[in-house]
Motif scaffolding. Sequence first.
Motif, PDB file in Angstrom:
ATOM      1  N   SER A 226       0.855  -1.176   0.000  1.00  0.00           N
ATOM      2  CA  SER A 226       0.000   0.000   0.000  1.00  0.00           C
ATOM      3  C   SER A 226       0.897   1.234   0.000  1.00  0.00           C
ATOM      4  O   SER A 226       2.097   1.130  -0.227  1.00  0.00           O
ATOM      5  CB  SER A 226      -0.921  -0.022   1.231  1.00  0.00           C
ATOM      6  OG  SER A 226      -1.819   1.063   1.205  1.00  0.00           O
TER       7      SER A 226
ATOM      8  N   TYR B  64     -10.194 -12.703   0.853  1.00  0.00           N
ATOM      9  CA  TYR B  64     -10.061 -11.662   1.867  1.00  0.00           C
ATOM     10  C   TYR B  64      -8.808 -11.826   2.717  1.00  0.00           C
ATOM     11  O   TYR B  64      -8.482 -12.928   3.173  1.00  0.00           O
ATOM     12  CB  TYR B  64     -11.281 -11.641   2.795  1.00  0.00           C
ATOM     13  CG  TYR B  64     -12.488 -10.981   2.179  1.00  0.00           C
ATOM     14  CD1 TYR B  64     -12.712  -9.614   2.313  1.00  0.00           C
ATOM     15  CD2 TYR B  64     -13.410 -11.727   1.435  1.00  0.00           C
ATOM     16  CE1 TYR B  64     -13.821  -9.005   1.735  1.00  0.00           C
ATOM     17  CE2 TYR B  64     -14.519 -11.134   0.853  1.00  0.00           C
ATOM     18  CZ  TYR B  64     -14.720  -9.766   1.012  1.00  0.00           C
ATOM     19  OH  TYR B  64     -15.805  -9.175   0.438  1.00  0.00           O
TER      20      TYR B  64
ATOM     21  N   ALA C  53      -4.979   2.514  -6.187  1.00  0.00           N
ATOM     22  CA  ALA C  53      -5.300   1.511  -7.202  1.00  0.00           C
ATOM     23  C   ALA C  53      -4.198   0.475  -7.372  1.00  0.00           C
ATOM     24  O   ALA C  53      -4.424  -0.577  -7.963  1.00  0.00           O
ATOM     25  CB  ALA C  53      -5.572   2.201  -8.533  1.00  0.00           C
TER      26      ALA C  53
ATOM     27  N   GLU D  47      -9.207  -5.518  -4.954  1.00  0.00           N
ATOM     28  CA  GLU D  47     -10.421  -4.960  -5.558  1.00  0.00           C
ATOM     29  C   GLU D  47     -11.019  -3.863  -4.687  1.00  0.00           C
ATOM     30  O   GLU D  47     -11.517  -2.847  -5.186  1.00  0.00           O
ATOM     31  CB  GLU D  47     -11.459  -6.067  -5.765  1.00  0.00           C
ATOM     32  CG  GLU D  47     -12.787  -5.589  -6.339  1.00  0.00           C
ATOM     33  CD  GLU D  47     -13.759  -6.734  -6.545  1.00  0.00           C
ATOM     34  OE1 GLU D  47     -14.941  -6.584  -6.188  1.00  0.00           O
ATOM     35  OE2 GLU D  47     -13.335  -7.789  -7.060  1.00  0.00           O
ATOM     36  N   GLU D  48     -10.965  -4.064  -3.366  1.00  0.00           N
ATOM     37  CA  GLU D  48     -11.600  -3.108  -2.450  1.00  0.00           C
ATOM     38  C   GLU D  48     -10.927  -3.156  -1.086  1.00  0.00           C
ATOM     39  O   GLU D  48     -10.559  -4.221  -0.608  1.00  0.00           O
ATOM     40  CB  GLU D  48     -13.090  -3.437  -2.309  1.00  0.00           C
ATOM     41  CG  GLU D  48     -13.858  -2.518  -1.393  1.00  0.00           C
ATOM     42  CD  GLU D  48     -15.298  -2.957  -1.199  1.00  0.00           C
ATOM     43  OE1 GLU D  48     -16.051  -2.223  -0.521  1.00  0.00           O
ATOM     44  OE2 GLU D  48     -15.665  -4.036  -1.709  1.00  0.00           O
ATOM     45  N   THR D  49     -10.762  -1.998  -0.479  1.00  0.00           N
ATOM     46  CA  THR D  49     -10.288  -1.937   0.906  1.00  0.00           C
ATOM     47  C   THR D  49     -11.482  -1.615   1.801  1.00  0.00           C
ATOM     48  O   THR D  49     -12.261  -0.702   1.506  1.00  0.00           O
ATOM     49  CB  THR D  49      -9.207  -0.857   1.080  1.00  0.00           C
ATOM     50  OG1 THR D  49      -9.730   0.412   0.709  1.00  0.00           O
ATOM     51  CG2 THR D  49      -7.994  -1.173   0.216  1.00  0.00           C
ATOM     52  N   VAL D  50     -11.617  -2.384   2.880  1.00  0.00           N
ATOM     53  CA  VAL D  50     -12.735  -2.212   3.802  1.00  0.00           C
ATOM     54  C   VAL D  50     -12.162  -1.869   5.175  1.00  0.00           C
ATOM     55  O   VAL D  50     -11.748  -2.741   5.929  1.00  0.00           O
ATOM     56  CB  VAL D  50     -13.596  -3.483   3.894  1.00  0.00           C
ATOM     57  CG1 VAL D  50     -14.820  -3.233   4.774  1.00  0.00           C
ATOM     58  CG2 VAL D  50     -14.017  -3.954   2.504  1.00  0.00           C
TER      59      VAL D  50
ATOM     60  N   LEU E  15      -9.015  -6.600   3.093  1.00  0.00           N
ATOM     61  CA  LEU E  15      -8.695  -6.383   1.691  1.00  0.00           C
ATOM     62  C   LEU E  15      -9.441  -7.428   0.871  1.00  0.00           C
ATOM     63  O   LEU E  15      -9.229  -8.634   1.047  1.00  0.00           O
ATOM     64  CB  LEU E  15      -7.190  -6.518   1.449  1.00  0.00           C
ATOM     65  CG  LEU E  15      -6.305  -5.411   2.020  1.00  0.00           C
ATOM     66  CD1 LEU E  15      -4.849  -5.841   1.951  1.00  0.00           C
ATOM     67  CD2 LEU E  15      -6.509  -4.120   1.260  1.00  0.00           C
ATOM     68  N   LYS E  16     -10.316  -6.967  -0.005  1.00  0.00           N
ATOM     69  CA  LYS E  16     -11.005  -7.879  -0.914  1.00  0.00           C
ATOM     70  C   LYS E  16     -10.170  -7.999  -2.183  1.00  0.00           C
ATOM     71  O   LYS E  16      -9.823  -6.992  -2.808  1.00  0.00           O
ATOM     72  CB  LYS E  16     -12.404  -7.363  -1.251  1.00  0.00           C
ATOM     73  CG  LYS E  16     -13.188  -8.311  -2.139  1.00  0.00           C
ATOM     74  CD  LYS E  16     -14.587  -7.782  -2.436  1.00  0.00           C
ATOM     75  CE  LYS E  16     -15.362  -8.759  -3.312  1.00  0.00           C
ATOM     76  NZ  LYS E  16     -16.726  -8.259  -3.640  1.00  0.00           N
TER      77      LYS E  16
ATOM     78  N   LYS F  57      -9.111  -9.213  -6.104  1.00  0.00           N
ATOM     79  CA  LYS F  57      -9.765  -9.296  -7.411  1.00  0.00           C
ATOM     80  C   LYS F  57      -9.945 -10.739  -7.856  1.00  0.00           C
ATOM     81  O   LYS F  57     -10.930 -11.069  -8.530  1.00  0.00           O
ATOM     82  CB  LYS F  57      -8.951  -8.524  -8.455  1.00  0.00           C
ATOM     83  CG  LYS F  57      -9.028  -7.019  -8.311  1.00  0.00           C
ATOM     84  CD  LYS F  57      -8.310  -6.313  -9.453  1.00  0.00           C
ATOM     85  CE  LYS F  57      -8.442  -4.813  -9.346  1.00  0.00           C
ATOM     86  NZ  LYS F  57      -7.760  -4.092 -10.460  1.00  0.00           N
TER      87      LYS F  57
ATOM     88  N   ARG G  46     -18.970  -8.394   6.664  1.00  0.00           N
ATOM     89  CA  ARG G  46     -18.352  -7.758   5.495  1.00  0.00           C
ATOM     90  C   ARG G  46     -18.090  -8.796   4.389  1.00  0.00           C
ATOM     91  O   ARG G  46     -18.268  -8.514   3.215  1.00  0.00           O
ATOM     92  CB  ARG G  46     -17.036  -7.085   5.883  1.00  0.00           C
ATOM     93  CG  ARG G  46     -17.162  -5.971   6.904  1.00  0.00           C
ATOM     94  CD  ARG G  46     -17.825  -4.713   6.371  1.00  0.00           C
ATOM     95  NE  ARG G  46     -19.283  -4.774   6.320  1.00  0.00           N
ATOM     96  CZ  ARG G  46     -20.081  -4.750   7.402  1.00  0.00           C
ATOM     97  NH1 ARG G  46     -19.549  -4.659   8.606  1.00  0.00           N
ATOM     98  NH2 ARG G  46     -21.376  -4.791   7.268  1.00  0.00           N
TER      99      ARG G  46
END
Length: 287
Positions: free
Chosen positions: A58, A79, A92, A128-131, A149-150, A152, A284
């Motif tokens: 990151s 995840y 990204a 794909e997505e940070t939660v 962390l989701k 891809k 989640r």
Amino acid sequence: MYIFLIGKNPFSHHPKSLILDINKVSILPSKCGEYENDRLTQGMTGIFEYPWMALVASSLEPNLEASFICAGSIIHEKYILTAAHCLKFANANAKVCVGEYNIKTDIDYEGLKYDLDCASPSQDIEVEETVIHPMFNKPERRQNDIALLKLKTPIDFTKNNAMAMCLPLSEKLRNLNVIGLDMIVAGWSRDNDKFTGEHIQSRIPVVDSSNCNRTGRTLSQNQFCAKDFCEIFSGGPVMRLSDVNHLALMVQYGIFGYGPSTCHDEIPAVYTNVAKYVDWILDRIKN
């Protein structure tokens, strides 16, 4: 050197009884936390000892290229569980690497020249997505320091160096009083805030929260205080071999949060108590 017996794990599937919500838990992998070693030693880990470890790439500043700055744990094929402070400026380019042992070698292996046990190639997967937990840094700084962390694409669990970590799902494990217990923390060693490539581990005793509070840090009921292991980056799992439905499995009880600004044996570190967030994690993932 510390050495203590932890017993041999009878390999089996993820237990799905004695839990609070069977519908939520059904989304988790059927196998987790299998641990082969008879004992743990302070220092270097075995190549296949902690297959749920993940490197998290990151950014610590806006608009900077992502680099490996934290660790995390595999809890699902898509995840990764880590600390929220690791993802403050996630962009990204965020990604994770699983199945890695020594980041300075192309092939990880152990054994003798004519009897080598080689690890599968590591898996680099884009995020794909940070939660991030909605209450991160609230009401106090560094509280609710937990994130997902989701990915891809799903992690390939057929590889010999990738497996999910167990979560404290049963009521007994969720309510476990960890004060006075020894935990295991593992991760990639660092030098001047850069990964050195070696994967190391340590035993850390959990102490009363007053030991952290007296150093000016206010702990919530969702955190615990334990010995600092400043040789590794934060975000990785704090584990303990636990009796789960009569199986000896590695369960994640904490996330390495933060410690003193410099290594200090007398000043403990603060860890996120994963048991307090199991419902949030499962909700989640399910959604």
